[in-house]
Design a protein around this motif. Structure first.
Motif, short mmCIF file in Angstrom:
data_model
loop_
_atom_site.label_atom_id
_atom_site.label_comp_id
_atom_site.label_asym_id
_atom_site.label_seq_id
_atom_site.Cartn_x
_atom_site.Cartn_y
_atom_site.Cartn_z
N LYS A 97 31.25 2.22 -42.32
CA LYS A 97 31.08 3.63 -42.71
C LYS A 97 32.38 4.41 -42.68
O LYS A 97 32.44 5.53 -43.18
CB LYS A 97 30.08 4.32 -41.77
N VAL A 98 33.43 3.86 -42.05
CA VAL A 98 34.68 4.61 -41.98
C VAL A 98 35.77 3.97 -42.83
O VAL A 98 35.84 2.76 -42.97
CB VAL A 98 35.20 4.79 -40.53
N GLU A 99 36.58 4.83 -43.41
CA GLU A 99 37.72 4.39 -44.21
C GLU A 99 38.97 5.00 -43.60
O GLU A 99 38.92 6.08 -43.01
CB GLU A 99 37.58 4.94 -45.65
N GLY A 100 40.09 4.33 -43.79
CA GLY A 100 41.37 4.95 -43.44
C GLY A 100 41.80 4.79 -42.00
O GLY A 100 42.66 5.52 -41.53
N VAL A 101 41.19 3.83 -41.27
CA VAL A 101 41.65 3.57 -39.91
C VAL A 101 42.97 2.79 -40.00
O VAL A 101 43.05 1.78 -40.68
CB VAL A 101 40.62 2.73 -39.12
N ARG A 102 44.02 3.32 -39.36
CA ARG A 102 45.30 2.61 -39.35
C ARG A 102 45.69 2.33 -37.91
O ARG A 102 45.30 3.04 -37.00
CB ARG A 102 46.40 3.48 -40.01
N PHE A 103 46.44 1.26 -37.71
CA PHE A 103 46.88 0.95 -36.35
C PHE A 103 48.13 0.10 -36.42
O PHE A 103 48.45 -0.46 -37.47
CB PHE A 103 45.78 0.23 -35.57
N ALA B 5 50.52 -3.02 -34.47
CA ALA B 5 50.26 -4.26 -33.73
C ALA B 5 50.50 -4.09 -32.24
O ALA B 5 50.30 -5.01 -31.47
CB ALA B 5 51.14 -5.38 -34.27
N ILE B 6 50.95 -2.88 -31.81
CA ILE B 6 51.07 -2.67 -30.37
C ILE B 6 50.13 -1.56 -29.91
O ILE B 6 50.46 -0.74 -29.06
CB ILE B 6 52.52 -2.38 -29.91
N SER B 7 48.94 -1.55 -30.53
CA SER B 7 47.82 -0.76 -30.02
C SER B 7 47.81 0.73 -30.35
O SER B 7 46.94 1.43 -29.88
CB SER B 7 47.68 -0.90 -28.50
N HIS B 8 48.75 1.22 -31.14
CA HIS B 8 48.60 2.61 -31.59
C HIS B 8 47.39 2.66 -32.52
O HIS B 8 47.17 1.73 -33.31
CB HIS B 8 49.82 3.08 -32.38
N LEU B 9 46.65 3.73 -32.42
CA LEU B 9 45.48 3.89 -33.25
C LEU B 9 45.61 5.22 -33.99
O LEU B 9 45.64 6.27 -33.37
CB LEU B 9 44.23 3.89 -32.36
N LEU B 10 45.77 5.15 -35.32
CA LEU B 10 46.07 6.35 -36.10
C LEU B 10 44.82 6.74 -36.89
O LEU B 10 44.40 6.04 -37.81
CB LEU B 10 47.25 6.08 -37.03
N LEU B 11 44.22 7.86 -36.50
CA LEU B 11 42.91 8.20 -37.05
C LEU B 11 42.92 9.45 -37.92
O LEU B 11 41.88 9.92 -38.35
CB LEU B 11 41.91 8.38 -35.89
N ASP B 12 44.12 10.00 -38.17
CA ASP B 12 44.17 11.29 -38.88
C ASP B 12 43.73 11.20 -40.33
O ASP B 12 43.40 12.19 -40.94
CB ASP B 12 45.56 11.92 -38.76
N ARG B 13 43.76 9.99 -40.93
CA ARG B 13 43.35 9.86 -42.33
C ARG B 13 41.95 9.24 -42.46
O ARG B 13 41.58 8.76 -43.51
CB ARG B 13 44.32 8.98 -43.13
N VAL B 14 41.20 9.25 -41.40
CA VAL B 14 39.88 8.61 -41.44
C VAL B 14 38.87 9.51 -42.14
O VAL B 14 38.83 10.71 -41.93
CB VAL B 14 39.38 8.29 -40.01
N SER B 15 38.08 8.89 -43.01
CA SER B 15 36.98 9.63 -43.63
C SER B 15 35.73 8.76 -43.58
O SER B 15 35.82 7.56 -43.33
CB SER B 15 37.33 9.98 -45.07
N PHE B 16 34.60 9.39 -43.80
CA PHE B 16 33.33 8.67 -43.70
C PHE B 16 32.78 8.41 -45.09
O PHE B 16 32.77 9.31 -45.95
CB PHE B 16 32.34 9.47 -42.87
N VAL B 17 32.35 7.18 -45.31
CA VAL B 17 31.79 6.81 -46.60
C VAL B 17 30.44 7.49 -46.74
O VAL B 17 29.59 7.39 -45.85
CB VAL B 17 31.62 5.28 -46.68
N GLN B 18 30.28 8.20 -47.86
CA GLN B 18 29.00 8.89 -48.07
C GLN B 18 27.94 7.85 -48.42
O GLN B 18 28.07 7.12 -49.39
CB GLN B 18 29.13 9.92 -49.19
N ALA B 19 26.91 7.77 -47.61
CA ALA B 19 25.84 6.80 -47.88
C ALA B 19 24.95 7.30 -49.00
O ALA B 19 24.80 8.49 -49.20
CB ALA B 19 25.01 6.59 -46.63
#
Lengths: 319, 545
Positions: B523-529, B531-545
């Motif tokens: 359901k989510v798009e745009g999760v970036r990370f 390889a040393i565990s940073h989790l970048l969520l500012d571009r995350v959006s939700f797929v419209q069902a």
């Protein structure tokens, strides 16, 4: 009732126990590999940085000095600062104690009626089918380890049926009942695990009490069956059950490391485990001492209940 | 292929080093992506951005709450001393670096706008992005940046980054030029320095100059999210930072929950109570083939290094070391143990993802006959017995068993001694650490953006993590050449020599470089990370069902 002499003996025992436990924990902890600075900064950290951190935390002092510094503060009620969490120890321990106590209450809430009820039914029907079923079920559930049943319950009731949340921690804003509801699933593995044991204890007590002289006397006196069971049989039959419950309460408050981890409940068991992992001695000491105190106090509470039930017990002075 | 005209246009962006890279690219030796990454390293940030790297993304719907599961932080969360993946995941919601080392696009300017080196690469100057504010409203100035780095190189500050900066940056090295410019005078020439002020050194979050170590109080950073609430041991929540200097975060909120148990984590994900969790091989099995989840991976330089103590029997003879390395079927390990989520390694820290790696060095392959021949030559035709000591962590115990089985084929009898992780590392000093003292051991090394720290710390004669006790003057000299090399060609030349020497000497076996993965709800798009565990969520959006 307990006399003053017995009470002071009890308090003395408690304090002595806690003091010995505190020494044991501190010195046993010294055999763990690594030191707090190394654990906190990781194996790849620079040796100089680790040495500086140990110095700042006082972990570079001789072990006796460290213990004395801790002990002299602890007797005044100051349990010091957590080395890994960087705050006073007391709030962390109290918070985790609260969570453990909530979980233990829910366990007891289900365990006592279920275990004692089943035990009484089995005891009164000794040898019949229902008795065998209860004993069999108790043994079967008793041999399933809590981490297996916990996971099974999570999969069935949390994932498939969606009746319960996957976590044992309600949101902060939740009310009393919601908090309780979140704890039902984490409590069940222990209830299942211990119910059979409690039932067998109760059953044995009931069978023994039915065969006892006082019960025969009561029957001969022509008392009502219900009155015989409640006033004579159960009152005597529950003695071993209460003793077992008292010892298990300590375990419920500090020994549920696996269940706490599975359901994300930051209870005492978890606090102590993580403190040991982090070589966080102030936290470890405080956690273990609270646990030890609970063990001693719940045993004492068990004795007190027994004394109320059985006049002969009140004259015993052994702690 | 870029047209001739375009090549000429980029030719004069920078000095000779850049032109060498352009030549390489034209000659087909350098991929376009690598050329652009290289441009960023030189500080040609405008050029990389103009080529569509790390730039515009498709517009996505804003709103919603991203729910994240992470492990349990091992201590109070503080960027200066952070070491554990969960804390890095939390910090990356609020904290930012001068540069982000993006696994796909390379170095991306964040709080630094541009950077350049002097001729010898011993002084690097960074221009800061103007108009950036901390969450508490104060402006970020060069003072804060200097203080952030001075804190990290100060042994008294409880910094866990000290080993990363050893021999590169010392106290007093970070200097204020003006309010928007910072210079770094290095301990020696270093062409890769921008990586050292990037997210690669995860401690290098820019914090206020007056930071007092109380990060958990307010999580005061410059990032796209700011703190809403934090409960130690339970989790944290963050809301969009409306004053963010860049594109505002799409999600309204991020909710993070800490888990002690990975099974509970995957169950919560399956029950729809989480959107993103870290991944392990075991968890991947649980979601395999399930359309409700995606496995996202980035190739990393993380690897499990098998060290062979070159100063102790039986490994004093390099033929015996080579023999053991020749028993290993790397392809089989990548396919089997790592489910294809890794690339084959060639017994050196030069992962194929590093542009400086020399790919012309022949790949070592399983060759039992040659292994037996070498053992015979070294006087142990019937093999020998040796203990492999390692840690109970990740896939390592399984890897140890696989090595044991491969070694058997050449008559080498490997006994396993698998310790709990903290026991394996011990006090992490020579003489009281199974990791550094064992004859044969396996150690997990996390991702780094450059091979420098692996080359220096694990194989240099004076290296703090030199478990192989490798003491080779020729190697140490080549390493110096490598760190002085300014252009890619010279770097690759030095790298090739190092790679060849390490294959010949085999102080360590590096048979694979792993990918780093996360499991994400479909359901989510745009999760970036990273390889040393940073989790970048500012571009995350939700797929419209």
């Amino acid at each position: 009732m307990l006399t003053g002499r017995i009470l002071s003996a009890r308090v003395g025992t408690l304090l002595l126990t806690l003091w010995l436990v505190s020494i044991l924990v501190f010195f046993a902890g010294q055999v763990l590999p690594g030191d707090v600075g190394r654990v906190m900064l990781g194996p790849f950290a620079d040796a100089q940085a680790v040495a500086e951190l140990n110095k700042r935390l006082g972990a570079d002092q001789p072990v006796f000095v460290q213990y004395w510094l801790w002990f002299s503060k602890a007797v005044t009620g100051d349990f010091g600062t957590s080395l890994s969490m960087r705050g006073p120890v007391a709030p962390f321990v109290l918070e985790s104690l609260k969570r453990s106590a909530a979980l233990a209450s829910i366990i007891l809430l289900f365990l006592v009626p279920l275990g004692v009820g089943a035990g009484v039914i089995a005891g009164l029907n000794a040898g019949r089918l229902i008795d065998r079923l209860i004993v069999m079920a108790g043994v079967s559930f008793g041999i399933v380890p809590d981490f297996v049943s916990g996971l099974m319950l999570l999969i069935v009731f949390g994932l498939w049926l969606n009746w319960f949340p996957i976590s044992g921690v309600a949101p902060d804003a939740a009310g009393f009942w919601t908090h309780g509801y979140y704890l039902i699933l984490p409590a069940l593995p222990l209830v299942l695990n211990l119910a059979g044991y409690i039932a067998r204890m109760t059953r044995a007590g009931v069978i023994e009490a039915i065969a006892a002289d006082y019960t025969r006397t009561a029957v001969l006196k022509g008392l009502e069956r219900r009155e015989i069971i409640f006033r004579h049989v159960l009152r005597n039959a529950l003695t071993p059950t209460i003793a077992v419950l008292a010892t298990q309460t300590g375990y419920m408050l500090g020994g549920l490391v696996v269940i706490e981890a599975l359901f994300g409940i930051q209870g005492l068991g978890n606090l102590v485990l993580n403190a040991a992992k982090a070589r966080d001695f102030p936290m470890l000491e405080a956690g273990v001492l609270v646990m030890a105190a609970i063990f001693v106090l719940s045993a004492a509470a068990g004795d007190l209940v027994l004394a109320l039930l059985d006049p002969r017990q009140r004259r015993r002075t052994s702690p | 292929m870029t047209k001739r005209r375009d090549i000429d246009a980029v030719r004069n962006l920078s000095g000779g080093i850049w032109n060498v890279a352009v030549d390489e690219y034209q000659g087909g030796f350098l991929k376009r992506r690598d050329l652009l990454k290289y441009a960023a390293l030189l500080g040609l940030t405008g050029f990389a951005a103009s080529q569509g790297l790390g730039g515009a993304r498709a517009a996505a719907a804003a709103g919603g709450t991203v729910r994240v599961g992470l492990g349990q932080p091992t201590k109070a969360i503080d960027p200066v001393s952070v070491t554990d993946p969960a804390s890095i995941g939390v910090i990356s919601q609020v904290g930012e670096y001068l540069i982000l080392d993006d696994p796909k696009d390379g170095l991306q300017p964040k709080l630094a706008l541009s950077w350049e080196a002097n001729e010898t690469a011993s002084r690097w100057t960074f221009k800061l992005r103007p108009g950036v504010k901390f969450h508490d409203g104060r402006a970020v100035t060069a003072k804060d940046v200097v203080a952030s780095f001075e804190r990290l190189v100060d042994p008294a500050s409880g910094s866990s980054a000290l080993s990363a900066y050893k021999g590169i940056l010392s106290k007093g090295g970070a200097k204020l030029v003006d309010d928007e410019t910072v210079a770094f005078d290095l301990d020696g020439p270093n062409s890769n320095f921008p990586f050292y002020v990037s997210s690669d050194v995860y401690n290098a979050v820019i914090l206020p100059a007056d930071y007092a170590g109380d990060f958990e109080k307010n999580f005061n950073g410059t990032g796209p999210f700011k703190l809403e609430s934090f409960r130690p041991k339970q989790g944290a929540s963050f809301v969009r930072n409306e004053d963010y200097w860049g594109d505002k975060a799409l999600p309204d909120r991020v909710e993070i929950k800490f888990f002690d148990d990975e099974q509970a984590q995957v169950l919560a994900l399956q029950a729809g109570q989480l959107d993103v969790i870290p991944s392990t091989t075991r968890l991947e099995l649980a979601i395999e083939g399930n359309p409700n989840f995606k496995l996202l991976s980035v190739q990393a330089s993380s690897h499990d290094q098998v060290h062979l103590r070159t100063d102790q029997a039986p490994f004093t003879d390099k033929r015996i070391r080579r023999a053991l390395a020749l028993t290993i079927d790397r392809e089989a390990i990548v396919k089997g143990l790592l489910k294809g989520r890794a690339i084959v390694g060639n017994d050196t820290p030069f992962a194929p993802i590093f542009p400086s790696a020399d790919s012309s060095v022949p790949q070592r392959k399983q060759d039992i006959a040659e292994a037996k021949r070498l053992l015979g030559e070294a006087g142990v035709p019937n093999g020998f017995e040796v203990t492999l000591t390692t840690e109970r962590a990740y896939d390592i115990p399984d890897y140890a068993v696989i090595i044991q089985n491969f070694a058997k084929k050449a008559g080498i009898d490997v006994k396993l001694n698998v310790l709990p992780q903290d026991a394996y590392y011990g006090s992490a000093t020579f003489g009281s650490s199974p990791w550094l003292d064992s004859v044969l051991g396996i150690t997990d090394y996390g991702h780094r953006g450059t091979p420098d720290i692996f080359l220096n710390a694990t194989l240099k004669s004076s290296g703090a993590w030199n478990a192989a006790h490798f003491n080779n003057p020729a190697y140490d000299a080549l390493l110096l050449d490598y760190s002085k090399a300014r252009d890619l060609q010279a770097q690759r030349l030095a790298a090739g020599k190092i790679q060849t020497l390490l294959l010949d000497e085999t102080p360590a076996i590096i048979s694979y470089f792993s990918q780093y993965s996360r499991i994400v709800s479909s359901k989510v798009e745009g999760v970036r990370f990273t390889a040393i565990s940073h989790l970048l969520l500012d571009r995350v959006s939700f797929v419209q069902a």
